[in-house]
Design a protein around this motif. Structure first.
Motif, PDB file in Angstrom:
ATOM      1  N   SER A  13       6.019  77.899  -3.233  1.00 58.85           N
ATOM      2  CA  SER A  13       6.107  77.468  -1.842  1.00 58.85           C
ATOM      3  C   SER A  13       7.198  78.212  -1.072  1.00 58.85           C
ATOM      4  N   LYS A  14       6.825  78.787   0.071  1.00 55.52           N
ATOM      5  CA  LYS A  14       7.814  79.415   0.950  1.00 55.52           C
ATOM      6  C   LYS A  14       8.780  78.373   1.496  1.00 55.52           C
ATOM      7  N   GLU A  15       8.252  77.166   1.750  1.00 53.96           N
ATOM      8  CA  GLU A  15       9.084  76.084   2.247  1.00 53.96           C
ATOM      9  C   GLU A  15      10.222  75.786   1.265  1.00 53.96           C
ATOM     10  N   SER A  16       9.923  75.820  -0.029  1.00 55.45           N
ATOM     11  CA  SER A  16      10.939  75.541  -1.041  1.00 55.45           C
ATOM     12  C   SER A  16      12.020  76.607  -1.056  1.00 55.45           C
ATOM     13  N   MET A  17      11.647  77.854  -0.826  1.00 58.46           N
ATOM     14  CA  MET A  17      12.637  78.933  -0.788  1.00 58.46           C
ATOM     15  C   MET A  17      13.643  78.698   0.330  1.00 58.46           C
ATOM     16  N   CYS A  33      22.455  74.137 -10.329  1.00 59.13           N
ATOM     17  CA  CYS A  33      21.709  73.947 -11.568  1.00 59.13           C
ATOM     18  C   CYS A  33      20.232  74.236 -11.308  1.00 59.13           C
ATOM     19  N   VAL A  34      19.606  75.024 -12.157  1.00 60.70           N
ATOM     20  CA  VAL A  34      18.205  75.386 -11.942  1.00 60.70           C
ATOM     21  C   VAL A  34      17.357  75.057 -13.161  1.00 60.70           C
ATOM     22  N   GLU A  35      16.097  74.700 -12.896  1.00 58.92           N
ATOM     23  CA  GLU A  35      15.141  74.364 -13.956  1.00 58.92           C
ATOM     24  C   GLU A  35      14.643  75.649 -14.620  1.00 58.92           C
ATOM     25  N   LEU A  36      15.549  76.253 -15.380  1.00 59.23           N
ATOM     26  CA  LEU A  36      15.247  77.489 -16.107  1.00 59.23           C
ATOM     27  C   LEU A  36      16.054  77.490 -17.394  1.00 59.23           C
ATOM     28  N   ASP A  37      15.609  78.283 -18.370  1.00 55.89           N
ATOM     29  CA  ASP A  37      16.466  78.625 -19.485  1.00 55.89           C
ATOM     30  C   ASP A  37      16.952  80.056 -19.248  1.00 55.89           C
ATOM     31  N   LYS A  91      14.606  81.893  -8.093  1.00 58.04           N
ATOM     32  CA  LYS A  91      15.250  83.199  -7.904  1.00 58.04           C
ATOM     33  C   LYS A  91      16.102  83.193  -6.643  1.00 58.04           C
ATOM     34  N   LYS A  92      15.562  82.614  -5.574  1.00 55.72           N
ATOM     35  CA  LYS A  92      16.309  82.523  -4.316  1.00 55.72           C
ATOM     36  C   LYS A  92      17.590  81.707  -4.520  1.00 55.72           C
ATOM     37  N   ALA A  93      17.494  80.609  -5.253  1.00 60.14           N
ATOM     38  CA  ALA A  93      18.667  79.772  -5.514  1.00 60.14           C
ATOM     39  C   ALA A  93      19.750  80.569  -6.239  1.00 60.14           C
ATOM     40  N   MET A  94      19.344  81.356  -7.241  1.00 64.23           N
ATOM     41  CA  MET A  94      20.325  82.149  -7.983  1.00 64.23           C
ATOM     42  C   MET A  94      20.911  83.256  -7.122  1.00 64.23           C
ATOM     43  N   GLU A  95      20.095  83.870  -6.286  1.00 67.11           N
ATOM     44  CA  GLU A  95      20.590  84.927  -5.398  1.00 67.11           C
ATOM     45  C   GLU A  95      21.606  84.376  -4.405  1.00 67.11           C
ATOM     46  N   VAL A  96      21.297  83.212  -3.820  1.00 66.22           N
ATOM     47  CA  VAL A  96      22.218  82.600  -2.848  1.00 66.22           C
ATOM     48  C   VAL A  96      23.502  82.171  -3.547  1.00 66.22           C
TER      49      VAL A  96
END
Length: 210
Positions: A13-17, A33-37, A91-96
């Protein structure tokens, strides 16, 4: 948990980004915190595609491999439709976070452990249901729900879809949703204790938010 801002997203979703970037800039958290390993995070940040291969079967099992293959294909098809790659909001969360010099935590279970557990738990009947549902959706174009892929579905719709998954795919639900909910919740509880009231932002798929 007033110091924790929990955001439920759609992975295509673009909205989520937009939402995750606005939340990080607004809350100015000590940690994102992100839902990733770590493996999936590395693959996302380095644009590594198709990490699951036949050589992984001894570690994740045949059914886990087939699920990852078919599920990844379905998610990519939907992502292509809206012009977003699966996981772009993470990815956007980590970049920001990196841009804002904010620490990042990976709170999800290792993908290989999840797929291995899925291989052990998933029945061939559930696997067949999965193939049938993909065929109905992508070949026959049957639509069960109406919503914009660019946005995150409403909480009511998510609850309804999750409820149907729980009935049609009980073992898949247990491994992919229930067990990972517990894993991520424990991680977040420890992080909240360690950061002792400091603002935190956690980003998970909308199906895990409640």
């Amino acid at each position: 948990y007033k110091h924790l801002t929990l955001i439920g997203t759609s992975h295509i979703s673009k909205e989520s980004m937009v939402e995750v970037e606005e939340a990080i800039l607004r809350e100015k958290p000590e940690l994102v915190c992100v839902e990733l390993d770590r493996k999936r995070a590395y693959a996302l940040m380095h644009n590594i595609k198709g990490r699951i291969s036949i050589s992984d079967i001894p570690r994740i099992g045949v059914k886990g491999y087939l699920f990852a293959l078919l599920g990844g294909w379905a998610e990519k098809k939907m992502g292509d439709y809206v012009g977003v790659s699966p996981g772009d909001e993470m990815k956007k969360a980590m970049e920001v976070a990196r841009r804002e010099k904010t620490k990042i935590a990976f709170i999800d279970q290792d993908i290989e452990i999840t797929l291995n557990r899925l291989s052990r738990a998933l029945t061939w009947g559930e696997k067949w249901n999965f193939v049938v549902d993909l065929f109905k959706g992508f070949v026959l174009r049957q639509k069960t729900y109406q919503f914009d892929l660019n946005t995150v579905p409403s909480k009511e719709l998510i609850a309804k879809m999750i409820g149907e998954v729980k009935v049609r795919y009980p073992n898949l639900y247990r491994v992919l949703v229930e067990e990972r909910n517990v894993f991520m919740a424990k991680k977040l509880i420890k992080i909240m204790k360690d950061f002792d009231g400091k603002p935190l932002v956690a980003i998970v798929g909308a199906g895990h938010e409640k």
